[in-house]
Design an enzyme around this catalytic site. Structure first.
Site, PDB file in Angstrom:
ATOM      1  N   ARG A  15      16.316  75.052  47.030  1.00  0.00           N
ATOM      2  CA  ARG A  15      17.542  74.881  46.241  1.00  0.00           C
ATOM      3  C   ARG A  15      17.418  75.566  44.880  1.00  0.00           C
ATOM      4  NH1 ARG A  15      19.636  68.912  45.368  1.00  0.00           N
ATOM      5  NH2 ARG A  15      18.023  68.922  43.774  1.00  0.00           N
ATOM      6  N   LYS A  39      22.879  74.219  40.821  1.00  0.00           N
ATOM      7  CA  LYS A  39      22.449  73.098  39.975  1.00  0.00           C
ATOM      8  C   LYS A  39      22.389  73.608  38.538  1.00  0.00           C
ATOM      9  CE  LYS A  39      19.465  69.038  40.451  1.00  0.00           C
ATOM     10  NZ  LYS A  39      20.506  68.037  40.262  1.00  0.00           N
ATOM     11  N   ARG A  43      24.583  86.876  20.259  1.00  0.00           N
ATOM     12  CA  ARG A  43      25.390  86.077  21.178  1.00  0.00           C
ATOM     13  C   ARG A  43      26.428  86.968  21.835  1.00  0.00           C
ATOM     14  NH1 ARG A  43      30.227  83.496  21.358  1.00  0.00           N
ATOM     15  NH2 ARG A  43      30.316  81.677  22.725  1.00  0.00           N
ATOM     16  N   GLU A  93      31.692  64.239  45.558  1.00  0.00           N
ATOM     17  CA  GLU A  93      30.391  63.596  45.335  1.00  0.00           C
ATOM     18  C   GLU A  93      30.461  62.766  44.067  1.00  0.00           C
ATOM     19  OE1 GLU A  93      27.333  66.568  44.516  1.00  0.00           O
ATOM     20  OE2 GLU A  93      28.806  67.824  43.490  1.00  0.00           O
TER      21      GLU A  93
HETATM   22  N1  PDD Z   1      21.273  64.913  40.172  1.00  0.00           N
HETATM   23  N2  PDD Z   1      25.178  65.793  43.281  1.00  0.00           N
HETATM   24  C1  PDD Z   1      25.043  65.958  41.963  1.00  0.00           C
HETATM   25  C2  PDD Z   1      26.189  66.469  41.169  1.00  0.00           C
HETATM   26  C3  PDD Z   1      23.804  65.670  41.340  1.00  0.00           C
HETATM   27  O1  PDD Z   1      23.659  65.868  40.011  1.00  0.00           O
HETATM   28  C4  PDD Z   1      22.727  65.160  42.122  1.00  0.00           C
HETATM   29  C5  PDD Z   1      21.402  64.813  41.536  1.00  0.00           C
HETATM   30  C6  PDD Z   1      22.933  64.988  43.501  1.00  0.00           C
HETATM   31  C7  PDD Z   1      21.839  64.469  44.414  1.00  0.00           C
HETATM   32  O2  PDD Z   1      20.867  65.458  44.676  1.00  0.00           O
HETATM   33  P1  PDD Z   1      19.345  65.056  44.983  1.00  0.00           P
HETATM   34  O3  PDD Z   1      19.373  64.077  46.085  1.00  0.00           O
HETATM   35  O4  PDD Z   1      18.699  66.319  45.395  1.00  0.00           O
HETATM   36  O5  PDD Z   1      18.784  64.448  43.724  1.00  0.00           O
HETATM   37  C8  PDD Z   1      24.163  65.325  44.047  1.00  0.00           C
HETATM   38  C9  PDD Z   1      20.015  64.736  39.485  1.00  0.00           C
HETATM   39  C10 PDD Z   1      19.226  63.555  39.893  1.00  0.00           C
HETATM   40  C11 PDD Z   1      20.247  64.848  37.985  1.00  0.00           C
HETATM   41  O6  PDD Z   1      21.126  65.604  37.617  1.00  0.00           O
HETATM   42  O7  PDD Z   1      19.522  64.223  37.208  1.00  0.00           O
END
Ligand code: PDD
Length: 280
Positions: A53, A145, A100, A177
C-alpha cells in the site's frame, strides 16, 4: 515522551531533536503520504501488505520509494519498544524545496520520518461506540494514504463534538468508510463491506477480516451499502490498525444491535485476536 527515539532522514534521534524545515512540502502542501503498521509481540503485522500500500501511495503521487522493503523492515523494527502492542507511523514527503511552488521541484530529497506509539488494548472500545453519519466531502483519490487529512479531521471532530467515536462517511447515498477506519455491516445475516475503489482506503485490517470470514465459513460479501440499508444493519463495525475491530452500538442516535456488541462481532473479534497471537 520527548526522549522517545524516532527516525528522521537516516538518523535515529530523540523526538525533541527531530526537526524539519518549514520549507518542507509536507508542511506547506501536505505533499506526502503515510502508513500506520501495528506490531504485536514485537513483530510488524502484515508488513508486506503495508509495503504494497505504501508503494501504491508513492506511485500515485509520483514519488520514488526511498527504501527497499528490507531497509524499511530494519528501520521500523529498530523503533519497536519491546513488551507491548504498538503502531509504527511512517511518513514520506516530497522534501524541502527552495521556494514555494505548487509544481514538483526538480532536485529534491524526500523527507522520511517514523515513530512508534502504543496501541490501546482492544478491550478499551470493546463495549461499543457511538457513530454519526456525515457527508463524504473528500476528493476522488481516497485510495492514496495522503497526509492531507483535513476533511477526515473535520469530520472526526464533528463526531467527537457529538459524543461519538467515529464519523461514517456517505457519498451519494452510499457508505464509503469511516474518517479513519473501514466499515462493516451485518445485513440479513451477511457480513458486508464496500468493495475496494478509488473512494476508500484499502484497509489492511479489512482484508484480514474478509480472510477470516472466508476461512471460517461466515457469509460475507463486498457490496455497495446505502445509508438506508446501513440503518437496518443488525451490527456495524469499524476496522483499523490502531483500533482493530470496534462495534458500533449507536448510529445517528439510533440503537444498533440493541445497544450492545453483536454476536458476530464477538466471533470475529475472537478470531482476530487468535490470528494476531498466531502471527506474532
Ligand atoms: N487509518 N480508511 C481510512 C480513511 C483510514 O484512515 C484507515 C486507517 C483505514 C483502515 O486501514 P488499516 O486497516 O490499514 O489501518 C481506512 C490509520 C489507522 C490512521 O490514519 O491513523
Amino acid at each position: 515522551m520527548q526522549n522517545k527515539m524516532v527516525y528522521l532522514n537516516g538518523q535515529t534521534l530523540p523526538l525533541a531533536e527531530a526537526k524539519i524545515s518549514v520549507m518542507d512540502r509536507g508542511f506547506l502542501f501536505a505533499d506526502g503520504i503515510y502508513e500506520v503498521i501495528p506490531a504485536y509481540g514485537d513483530k510488524l503485522f502484515r508488513f508486506e501488505e503495508h509495503m504494497t500500500r505504501l508503494q501504491n501511495s508513492l506511485s500515485a503521487i509520483h514519488l520514488p520509494n526511498p527504501h527497499s522493503a528490507q531497509q524499511w523492515l530494519d528501520i521500523l523494527t529498530a523503533l519497536l519498544e519491546p513488551g507491548f502492542d504498538q503502531a509504527i507511523y511512517l511518513q514520506i514527503t516530497r522534501g524541502v524545496a527552495e521556494k514555494r511552488d505548487h509544481a514538483f521541484p526538480k532536485h529534491v530529497v524526500p523527507t522520511v520520518f517514523a515513530m512508534s506509539a502504543p496501541i490501546e488494548p482492544f478491550t478499551a472500545l470493546s463495549s461499543g461506540v457511538k457513530a454519526i453519519s456525515v457527508d463524504d466531502i473528500r476528493w476522488q483519490f481516497c485510495y492514496i494514504k495522503s497526509t492531507n487529512l483535513l476533511a477526515n479531521i473535520l469530520l472526526r471532530q464533528q463526531a467527537v463534538e457529538k459524543g461519538s467515536a467515529e464519523a461514517i462517511m456517505i457519498k451519494d447515498g452510499y457508505l464509503t468508510e469511516g474518517a479513519a477506519s473501514n466499515v462493516f455491516a451485518v445485513i440479513d445475516g451477511v457480513l458486508l463491506t464496500p468493495p475496494k475503489s478509488d473512494g476508500i482506503l484499502a484497509g489492511v485490517t479489512r482484508d484480514v477480516i474478509l480472510e477470516l470470514a472466508q476461512s471460517n465459513n461466515i457469509p460475507y460479501g463486498e457490496d455497495i451499502i446505502s445509508l438506508d440499508a446501513l440503518l437496518t444493519a443488525s451490527e456495524i463495525w469499524l476496522a483499523s490498525s490502531t483500533r482493530e475491530i470496534v462495534p458500533v452500538i449507536e448510529l445517528d442516535g439510533r440503537e444498533i444491535s440493541e445497544g450492545q456488541p453483536g454476536p458476530l462481532w464477538h466471533t470475529m473479534n475472537q478470531l482476530f485476536q487468535a490470528y494476531k497471537k498466531s502471527y506474532s
